[in-house]
Write an enzyme that holds these catalytic residues in place. Structure first.
Site, PDB file in Angstrom:
ATOM      1  N   GLN A 107       0.822  -1.210   0.000  1.00 14.63           N
ATOM      2  CA  GLN A 107       0.000   0.000   0.000  1.00 14.63           C
ATOM      3  C   GLN A 107       0.855   1.259   0.000  1.00 14.63           C
ATOM      4  O   GLN A 107       0.486   2.273  -0.595  1.00 14.63           O
ATOM      5  CB  GLN A 107      -0.945  -0.012   1.201  1.00 14.63           C
ATOM      6  CG  GLN A 107      -1.966  -1.132   1.174  1.00 14.63           C
ATOM      7  CD  GLN A 107      -2.761  -1.171  -0.122  1.00 14.63           C
ATOM      8  OE1 GLN A 107      -3.481  -0.236  -0.459  1.00 14.63           O
ATOM      9  NE2 GLN A 107      -2.609  -2.254  -0.877  1.00 14.63           N
ATOM     10  N   HIS A 110       1.745   3.080  -3.324  1.00 10.92           N
ATOM     11  CA  HIS A 110       0.752   3.879  -4.047  1.00 10.92           C
ATOM     12  C   HIS A 110       1.125   5.362  -4.099  1.00 10.92           C
ATOM     13  O   HIS A 110       1.001   6.007  -5.134  1.00 10.92           O
ATOM     14  CB  HIS A 110      -0.618   3.762  -3.368  1.00 10.92           C
ATOM     15  CG  HIS A 110      -1.450   2.630  -3.868  1.00 10.92           C
ATOM     16  ND1 HIS A 110      -2.048   2.615  -5.093  1.00 10.92           N
ATOM     17  CD2 HIS A 110      -1.812   1.463  -3.269  1.00 10.92           C
ATOM     18  CE1 HIS A 110      -2.736   1.497  -5.260  1.00 10.92           C
ATOM     19  NE2 HIS A 110      -2.606   0.779  -4.164  1.00 10.92           N
ATOM     20  N   GLU A 176      -9.499   1.986   5.490  1.00  7.89           N
ATOM     21  CA  GLU A 176      -9.989   1.584   4.172  1.00  7.89           C
ATOM     22  C   GLU A 176      -9.835   0.072   3.996  1.00  7.89           C
ATOM     23  O   GLU A 176     -10.783  -0.635   3.670  1.00  7.89           O
ATOM     24  CB  GLU A 176      -9.197   2.323   3.096  1.00  7.89           C
ATOM     25  CG  GLU A 176      -9.561   1.903   1.677  1.00  7.89           C
ATOM     26  CD  GLU A 176      -8.599   2.459   0.649  1.00  7.89           C
ATOM     27  OE1 GLU A 176      -8.977   2.493  -0.539  1.00  7.89           O
ATOM     28  OE2 GLU A 176      -7.473   2.852   1.009  1.00  7.89           O
ATOM     29  N   HIS A 177      -8.604  -0.423   4.185  1.00 14.15           N
ATOM     30  CA  HIS A 177      -8.314  -1.855   4.142  1.00 14.15           C
ATOM     31  C   HIS A 177      -7.855  -2.287   5.532  1.00 14.15           C
ATOM     32  O   HIS A 177      -6.942  -1.687   6.088  1.00 14.15           O
ATOM     33  CB  HIS A 177      -7.187  -2.165   3.161  1.00 14.15           C
ATOM     34  CG  HIS A 177      -7.389  -1.618   1.780  1.00 14.15           C
ATOM     35  ND1 HIS A 177      -6.792  -0.453   1.342  1.00 14.15           N
ATOM     36  CD2 HIS A 177      -8.120  -2.079   0.739  1.00 14.15           C
ATOM     37  CE1 HIS A 177      -7.132  -0.222   0.082  1.00 14.15           C
ATOM     38  NE2 HIS A 177      -7.939  -1.196  -0.302  1.00 14.15           N
ATOM     39  N   ASP A 210      -7.917  -6.040  -4.402  1.00 14.43           N
ATOM     40  CA  ASP A 210      -7.674  -5.060  -5.453  1.00 14.43           C
ATOM     41  C   ASP A 210      -7.989  -5.613  -6.837  1.00 14.43           C
ATOM     42  O   ASP A 210      -8.526  -4.906  -7.691  1.00 14.43           O
ATOM     43  CB  ASP A 210      -6.207  -4.624  -5.441  1.00 14.43           C
ATOM     44  CG  ASP A 210      -5.853  -3.744  -4.253  1.00 14.43           C
ATOM     45  OD1 ASP A 210      -6.779  -3.298  -3.555  1.00 14.43           O
ATOM     46  OD2 ASP A 210      -4.658  -3.510  -4.036  1.00 14.43           O
ATOM     47  N   HIS A 269     -51.696  21.756   9.453  1.00 16.08           N
ATOM     48  CA  HIS A 269     -51.413  20.383   9.060  1.00 16.08           C
ATOM     49  C   HIS A 269     -52.601  19.486   9.400  1.00 16.08           C
ATOM     50  O   HIS A 269     -53.006  18.638   8.607  1.00 16.08           O
ATOM     51  CB  HIS A 269     -50.161  19.856   9.781  1.00 16.08           C
ATOM     52  CG  HIS A 269     -48.869  20.313   9.178  1.00 16.08           C
ATOM     53  ND1 HIS A 269     -48.528  21.641   9.077  1.00 16.08           N
ATOM     54  CD2 HIS A 269     -47.823  19.603   8.651  1.00 16.08           C
ATOM     55  CE1 HIS A 269     -47.333  21.739   8.513  1.00 16.08           C
ATOM     56  NE2 HIS A 269     -46.881  20.508   8.253  1.00 16.08           N
TER      57      HIS A 269
END
Length: 278
Positions: A107, A110, A176-177, A210, A269
């Protein structure tokens, strides 16, 4: 995004994937400006290259893309703030430090701002992971990028009291992961409440999700997994509520409506209901 080496067109692999999927429109544009173009539309002038405004924008990107999606939420719908990637690994002393190091690096390659976080109750494991990181970084292609990401304040090792404490940290972080590399990994994973996707055991690395597992690759980041989900079919669906009472059905509940309207000091109402029975 447009690629200089391909004459301003997207990368051929992207165009090939679009062809296989039957996609007939591809726009060579990326970054925050692409999000703005889809949210507001672009006038193509005399040509046919206009971009119509859309209802929903989905997909991941860097911090600029995520910020643009946040700013334009409401102008268009978005799936989630899928920004710079992040991985958290919850591990105990049964985990393999070599595999943990490999997954953290996967990761970190990236982006220099990518987050790679180890959460463990074992100081020995943390030390062994550091050793394997040094060895593996030396042979990886994007070593400089990996080193910068791992040295950033967004990455690091969190020592916890035990796995129970680690679960609480994972839910607070909302990665996220999230990989679970502990004894009884499936049981531990079942107790996680906040994560974009949970990868269970030694043979479920993030790379599997992925490229192959079928889980979506567009996942919430930056803690938004505490309230948002990964991209899925429901992102493209919305509900329209339909109310259809007949006379007797409305009359049966009319007293409830007028009582609530009176309590809220909104008598008109209630009148809108009682007028139907005068």
């Amino acid at each position: 995004p447009p690629q200089k080496e391909f004459g301003g067109l997207p990368h051929p692999v992207i165009l090939a994937a679009a062809e296989m999927l039957g996609i007939t429109e591809v726009y060579a544009i990326g970054g925050a400006q692409a999000i703005a173009a889809f949210a507001y539309g672009v006038d193509g002038g005399e040509g046919d290259d206009a971009i119509d405004r859309v209802d929903v924008v989905t997909g991941p990107g860097n911090i600029y893309v995520a910020t643009a999606k946040r700013l334009l939420k409401g102008t268009v719908g978005i799936d989630s703030e899928a920004g710079t990637t992040e991985i958290a690994i919850l591990a105990d002393n049964t985990a393999d430090p070599r595999l943990i190091a490999a997954d953290l690096i996967s990761q970190a390659e990236h982006d220099p701002n990518a987050a790679s976080v180890l959460i463990t109750d074992s100081e020995d494991l943390a030390a062994h992971v550091r050793g394997h990181l040094s060895a593996q970084i030396a042979t990886t292609k994007h070593a400089d990028r990996v080193r910068e990401a791992l040295a950033g304040q967004q990455s690091g090792t969190i020592l916890v009291d035990d796995v129970e404490h680690g679960i609480a940290v994972c839910d607070a972080y909302a990665a996220e992961h999230l990989e679970i590399q502990t004894a009884d990994a499936a049981l531990v994973a079942s107790r996680i409440r906040n994560a974009g996707a949970v990868f269970v055991g030694d043979y479920s690395p993030v790379s599997l999700g992925d490229y192959c597992a079928g889980s979506n690759h567009v996942l919430p980041t930056g803690g938004t997994a505490s309230f948002a989900s990964g991209l899925n079919v429901t992102t493209f669906l919305k509900a329209v509520q339909l109310i259809n009472y007949n006379r007797s059905a409305l009359e049966e509940v009319s007293q409830h409506i007028t009582s609530l309207a009176t309590a809220e000091d909104l008598p008109a109402h209630g009148d809108a209901v009682t007028a139907r029975f005068r």
